[in-house]
Scaffold this motif. Sequence first.
Motif, PDB file in Angstrom:
ATOM      1  N   SER A   1       8.436  39.157   4.872  1.00 62.37           N
ATOM      2  CA  SER A   1       8.677  38.095   5.843  1.00 62.37           C
ATOM      3  C   SER A   1       7.586  37.032   5.738  1.00 62.37           C
ATOM      4  CB  SER A   1       8.703  38.666   7.264  1.00 62.37           C
ATOM      5  OG  SER A   1       7.394  39.037   7.670  1.00 62.37           O
ATOM      6  N   GLU A   2       7.860  35.880   6.323  1.00 65.19           N
ATOM      7  CA  GLU A   2       6.859  34.817   6.309  1.00 65.19           C
ATOM      8  C   GLU A   2       5.629  35.208   7.126  1.00 65.19           C
ATOM      9  OE1 GLU A   2       8.264  30.634   6.250  1.00 65.19           O
ATOM     10  OE2 GLU A   2      10.186  31.524   6.812  1.00 65.19           O
TER      11      GLU A   2
ATOM     12  N   VAL B   1      -0.194  36.969   7.180  1.00 68.13           N
ATOM     13  CA  VAL B   1      -1.157  38.067   7.297  1.00 68.13           C
ATOM     14  C   VAL B   1      -1.952  38.210   6.012  1.00 68.13           C
ATOM     15  CG1 VAL B   1      -1.351  40.582   7.467  1.00 68.13           C
ATOM     16  CG2 VAL B   1       0.114  39.342   9.071  1.00 68.13           C
ATOM     17  N   GLY B   2      -1.281  38.041   4.877  1.00 64.10           N
ATOM     18  CA  GLY B   2      -1.963  38.151   3.597  1.00 64.10           C
ATOM     19  C   GLY B   2      -2.994  37.061   3.352  1.00 64.10           C
TER      20      GLY B   2
ATOM     21  N   LEU C   1       9.867  36.075  11.768  1.00 65.16           N
ATOM     22  CA  LEU C   1       9.730  37.530  11.858  1.00 65.16           C
ATOM     23  C   LEU C   1      10.722  38.245  10.948  1.00 65.16           C
ATOM     24  CD1 LEU C   1       9.349  37.933  15.716  1.00 65.16           C
ATOM     25  CD2 LEU C   1       7.624  38.542  14.023  1.00 65.16           C
ATOM     26  N   GLY C   2      11.775  37.519  10.542  1.00 64.36           N
ATOM     27  CA  GLY C   2      12.783  38.119   9.693  1.00 64.36           C
ATOM     28  C   GLY C   2      13.994  38.593  10.441  1.00 64.36           C
TER      29      GLY C   2
ATOM     30  N   GLY D   1      14.404  44.962  17.031  1.00 70.67           N
ATOM     31  CA  GLY D   1      14.404  43.936  16.009  1.00 70.67           C
ATOM     32  C   GLY D   1      13.339  44.197  14.963  1.00 70.67           C
ATOM     33  N   PRO D   2      12.877  43.134  14.256  1.00 72.40           N
ATOM     34  CA  PRO D   2      11.891  43.308  13.207  1.00 72.40           C
ATOM     35  C   PRO D   2      10.576  43.916  13.699  1.00 72.40           C
ATOM     36  CG  PRO D   2      12.910  41.152  13.056  1.00 72.40           C
ATOM     37  CD  PRO D   2      13.352  41.755  14.362  1.00 72.40           C
ATOM     38  N   LEU D   3      10.273  43.825  14.970  1.00 73.34           N
ATOM     39  CA  LEU D   3       9.044  44.406  15.498  1.00 73.34           C
ATOM     40  C   LEU D   3       9.188  45.895  15.773  1.00 73.34           C
ATOM     41  CD1 LEU D   3       7.870  41.662  18.019  1.00 73.34           C
ATOM     42  CD2 LEU D   3       7.088  42.053  15.682  1.00 73.34           C
ATOM     43  N   GLY D   4      10.377  46.447  15.584  1.00 75.73           N
ATOM     44  CA  GLY D   4      10.573  47.857  15.873  1.00 75.73           C
ATOM     45  C   GLY D   4      10.459  48.127  17.362  1.00 75.73           C
TER      46      GLY D   4
END
Length: 205
Positions: free
Chosen positions: A2-3, A8-9, A174-175, A187-190
């Motif tokens: 995801s963006e 984060v990277g 978030l995707g 959702g994407p955050l679980g």
Amino acid sequence: MSEVQQLVGRMPVGRIAQQAGVSEADARRAIDAIVPVLVGGMQANAADPAGERSLVGALGRHRGHLDERLGGDVDIDDGERIVHNVFGDRTDQVARAAGGDSALGGIIRKILPIVAPMVIAWIANRFLGGQEGQAQGGHVESPFGEGKAQRPAPDPEPAQQQGGGLGDLLGGLLGGGSGGAGGASGGPLGPLGDVLGGLLGGGKR
């Protein structure tokens, strides 16, 4: 990827760890956990029209500052204001939930105001079309009006309006589209998406 994961990277983990007084390994774990939560919290706020207007105003003040923030130009007090605007008096609860109710929650709480200005500057560039390292309108504005006084640029028109505006943009980062911060499965955050939805009620304001 995801963006949000791409952002984060790019985070300066060593510098953040030094500012927070924690190890680089702990800082990396905290950053991995909290950056998506910050974006999800902003998405939850954007679900409310008043919250969305407030957030768009904050984005305008941070547009064009991403390179500076990633390079270490971070005002912790400014970061605390951002965190408070996103999570209100639930900040400690969100940090504990993001840390899985472990010691990581305390580290996340230390790191939140350091990474928040980086996250909001990144979102500002994505939503308002600002270029990294240069604000629109020919000058760089100080966040929240601090520092040297400059004539404010006109309120920018959002660069990305497809799919419903800011809330959908944040969900896309978030995707997961407009339902990215919540939903039955989080959702994407679980599961943390459900925590955000419960704490913020779909929008703090």
